[in-house]
Design a protein around this motif. Sequence first.
Motif, PDB file in Angstrom:
ATOM      1  N   ARG A   1      11.590  12.950   3.064  1.00 47.23           N
ATOM      2  CA  ARG A   1      10.166  12.949   3.389  1.00 47.23           C
ATOM      3  C   ARG A   1       9.711  11.533   3.688  1.00 47.23           C
ATOM      4  NH1 ARG A   1      12.984  15.620   0.512  1.00 47.23           N
ATOM      5  NH2 ARG A   1      12.016  15.036  -1.464  1.00 47.23           N
ATOM      6  N   VAL A   2       8.943  11.407   4.768  1.00 51.17           N
ATOM      7  CA  VAL A   2       8.421  10.111   5.189  1.00 51.17           C
ATOM      8  C   VAL A   2       6.904  10.228   5.339  1.00 51.17           C
ATOM      9  CG1 VAL A   2       8.432   8.385   7.042  1.00 51.17           C
ATOM     10  CG2 VAL A   2      10.567   9.542   6.404  1.00 51.17           C
ATOM     11  N   CYS A   3       6.159   9.423   4.576  1.00 49.90           N
ATOM     12  CA  CYS A   3       4.698   9.445   4.725  1.00 49.90           C
ATOM     13  C   CYS A   3       4.287   8.422   5.776  1.00 49.90           C
ATOM     14  CB  CYS A   3       4.010   9.155   3.398  1.00 49.90           C
ATOM     15  SG  CYS A   3       4.118  10.561   2.265  1.00 49.90           S
TER      16      CYS A   3
ATOM     17  N   ASP B   1      -0.880  10.260  -4.839  1.00 52.49           N
ATOM     18  CA  ASP B   1      -0.710  11.689  -5.149  1.00 52.49           C
ATOM     19  C   ASP B   1       0.182  12.361  -4.118  1.00 52.49           C
ATOM     20  OD1 ASP B   1      -2.453  11.469  -7.248  1.00 52.49           O
ATOM     21  OD2 ASP B   1      -4.171  12.383  -6.201  1.00 52.49           O
ATOM     22  N   ARG B   2      -0.078  12.083  -2.850  1.00 56.31           N
ATOM     23  CA  ARG B   2       0.654  12.759  -1.776  1.00 56.31           C
ATOM     24  C   ARG B   2       2.094  12.271  -1.700  1.00 56.31           C
ATOM     25  NH1 ARG B   2      -4.539  13.109  -1.049  1.00 56.31           N
ATOM     26  NH2 ARG B   2      -5.525  14.607   0.373  1.00 56.31           N
ATOM     27  N   VAL B   3       2.288  10.973  -1.823  1.00 56.31           N
ATOM     28  CA  VAL B   3       3.641  10.410  -1.762  1.00 56.31           C
ATOM     29  C   VAL B   3       4.483  10.962  -2.914  1.00 56.31           C
ATOM     30  CG1 VAL B   3       4.960   8.264  -2.072  1.00 56.31           C
ATOM     31  CG2 VAL B   3       3.009   8.318  -0.503  1.00 56.31           C
ATOM     32  N   GLN B   4       3.872  11.027  -4.098  1.00 58.25           N
ATOM     33  CA  GLN B   4       4.599  11.543  -5.267  1.00 58.25           C
ATOM     34  C   GLN B   4       4.903  13.016  -5.105  1.00 58.25           C
ATOM     35  OE1 GLN B   4       1.942  10.693  -8.464  1.00 58.25           O
ATOM     36  NE2 GLN B   4       2.455   8.518  -8.516  1.00 58.25           N
TER      37      GLN B   4
ATOM     38  N   THR C   1       9.705   6.747  -5.828  1.00 58.16           N
ATOM     39  CA  THR C   1      10.669   7.301  -4.866  1.00 58.16           C
ATOM     40  C   THR C   1      10.721   6.508  -3.564  1.00 58.16           C
ATOM     41  OG1 THR C   1       8.995   8.823  -3.984  1.00 58.16           O
ATOM     42  CG2 THR C   1      10.437   9.677  -5.718  1.00 58.16           C
ATOM     43  N   VAL C   2       9.719   5.692  -3.312  1.00 61.91           N
ATOM     44  CA  VAL C   2       9.659   4.995  -2.025  1.00 61.91           C
ATOM     45  C   VAL C   2      10.595   3.791  -2.010  1.00 61.91           C
ATOM     46  CG1 VAL C   2       8.179   3.675  -0.447  1.00 61.91           C
ATOM     47  CG2 VAL C   2       7.329   5.774  -1.505  1.00 61.91           C
ATOM     48  N   GLN C   3      11.549   3.836  -1.080  1.00 60.77           N
ATOM     49  CA  GLN C   3      12.515   2.748  -0.989  1.00 60.77           C
ATOM     50  C   GLN C   3      12.224   1.781   0.145  1.00 60.77           C
ATOM     51  OE1 GLN C   3      16.252   4.782  -0.677  1.00 60.77           O
ATOM     52  NE2 GLN C   3      16.012   5.787  -2.662  1.00 60.77           N
ATOM     53  N   SER C   4      11.530   2.262   1.160  1.00 59.02           N
ATOM     54  CA  SER C   4      11.241   1.343   2.258  1.00 59.02           C
ATOM     55  C   SER C   4       9.836   1.562   2.807  1.00 59.02           C
ATOM     56  CB  SER C   4      12.273   1.502   3.393  1.00 59.02           C
ATOM     57  OG  SER C   4      12.272   2.821   3.881  1.00 59.02           O
ATOM     58  N   VAL C   5       9.243   0.438   3.214  1.00 65.59           N
ATOM     59  CA  VAL C   5       7.903   0.454   3.788  1.00 65.59           C
ATOM     60  C   VAL C   5       8.005  -0.215   5.153  1.00 65.59           C
ATOM     61  CG1 VAL C   5       5.516  -0.343   3.526  1.00 65.59           C
ATOM     62  CG2 VAL C   5       6.842   0.300   1.499  1.00 65.59           C
ATOM     63  N   TRP C   6       7.477   0.441   6.159  1.00 63.56           N
ATOM     64  CA  TRP C   6       7.561  -0.067   7.528  1.00 63.56           C
ATOM     65  C   TRP C   6       6.179  -0.501   7.958  1.00 63.56           C
ATOM     66  CZ3 TRP C   6      12.419   0.370   9.947  1.00 63.56           C
ATOM     67  CH2 TRP C   6      13.375   0.987   9.155  1.00 63.56           C
TER      68      TRP C   6
END
Length: 638
Positions: A122-124, A161-164, A199-204
């Motif tokens: 999943r990618v937000c 909330d949404r990312v989690q 859970t987020v490993q990368s931010v673009w």
Amino acid sequence: MAFPYQLKTPDAYHDAYRQSQKDPEAFWAGIASHFTWHKPWHSVVRSDFHTATHSWFEGGKLNITENCLDRYAASQPDTTAILWEPNNPAESTRTLTYRQLLDEVMLFANALKHRGICKGDRVCIYMGMVPELAIAVLACARIGAIHSVIFGGFSASSIADRVQDAGAKAIITCDGAFRGAKTIPLKSVVDDALQHCPTVQSVWVLRRTHEPVSMHNGRDYDWHSETEAMRATGNTHCHAESMDAEDPLFILYTSGSTGKPKGVVHTTAGYMLWAHYTFINVFQYQPGQIHFCTADIGWITGHSYILYGPLSAGATTLMFEGIPTWPDAGRFWDIVQKHNVDILYTAPTAIRSLMTFGTAPLQNKDLSSLKVLGTVGEPINAEAWHWYDREVGKGNAPIADTWWQTETGGIMISNLAGVTPAKPTFATLPLPGVFPVLVDENGKEIAGNGVSGNLCIQKPWPGIIRSTWGDHERCRQTYFSTYPGLYFTGDGCLRDEDGHYRITGRVDDVLSVSGHRIGTAEVENAINMHAGVVESAVVGFPHDIKGQGIYAYVICSSMPANETEMRQDILQTVSQVIGPIAKPDAIQFVSGLPKTRSGKIMRRILRKIAEGETQNLGDTTTLLDPGVVEEILRGKQA
Ligand code: 7RM
């Protein structure tokens, strides 16, 4: 002929409707055969309303980006796919042809892959309305990652909330966004949100405003350098991942009657078909036309009618970064004139807000390119409908009043522009494959014409919601259990003597504020987070421009000494918890709420009071303490 399944006459519509009823499998298979597949399906549709499981084109394999990009990059490479109009009219327009868009999508898809993003991740996406937002969405679809776009107006805690909930592995954002005279610091909001998102490993990060941002080493990547690295190493081609027809394409969070937004899941083949079929039929799209949908891609309307619908038809889709009233209230008309827009699709709230400026902003604007108008998001009142028809369409452009929902994937009830008759304030007739029924409170069908009831849909259509992310039972409960055997929309509806449908508004605790769906429970939760608040009750009330406004009744631990200050504090809290779109228009401090003996808040009474009613509040005999109603009436501000 470009689209053999385009319905160009009333008879063609009625025939298609009957076909879709008589033999849905043959009907939809016929249309699906016009798309690019890696492998054919073995069953057209399987559906069980009791478990809320629906599948379309099972066994089939495909990639939606090949249907939106590759096939047009081959057949019409130099056609503009995305025509982008910046917030500031002094800045230049950008265009991306189908060939260029495909190249950009493949490049960014490779960049994502290079950093470990895979099929099913999943990618937000939390960006302003820039072409790279479209590229990001399509790059996810290219590699089979599930995108979840979060509207740029949501707060850090809404993002968290949404990312989690989605368990997202990556988030794509911008340094900031331009909206009218304002700059919104997207990256710093994301930084706040990510403190609670392991859970987020990368931010673009795409640079847009060029304001300084903090870049975390090892976590944050610069869009530009990452894609340039792909180009430099010749990593420019990206094959389209072969997806199952029922693999999730995206999650989109939407408000319901509980406090927690639901992640509506749409899958690949059925959604694609529905967005495409409804786009070409409702708007009667003709090759070469420019389509301008004014929604934000953060809402379903942007997904289906800025991106997937138009691109799957090889259309030119106009993407606008700014807002209708900046630099002035003539901005939409400037854009229509400048780009010769053929189809304009907007919301009643935008029309009403532009109406307040009178017709001066329309003077000397050439709108003669407009052939079709559309509206969506809430019921359109007669006054706004006629203004749109007269001042914008010059009586010459049919208006499609399109009723649908995040959960339906695409338009469900609408006239077909210029083909089937329009009727002010009526969405009119269902699309082929859509079978509406009206039911009473007990689920009994209300047959015949000239009746009202709760709107349900009785058979699966290709774009039907597949699940709510992480909690299928919630999907079943919310949509398929109120009236067993039916999909319940949550809307009230009238069917007139001619069998035309008019949607009258929500019958649950969901508000439509400027066309944005907001749950009253969500706003209550946010208000209750304020340290000085004990309890609150939120209802909607009619609002001239927003359609519905938000009215909050609030009980504080001690009556506030300075009410103005306390109101400001509560607005600030709501902004922080949800986002500015959920800020109440009115806050009334009360010492008690009207409750039944079993402790249920009687919202019916609160709604009436918020509407300005003082006399006929309906049955109040079940109230625990009728005195609170008197007090609330006395305290109501004019
Ligand atoms: C596309 C979208 C859905 C709710 C829906 C209705 C209301 C939408 C119309 C309308 C009357 C319309 N998705 N609604 N379109 N009401 N006429 N043409 O808006 O999920 O955000 O909202 O919007 O209440 O249930 S949404």
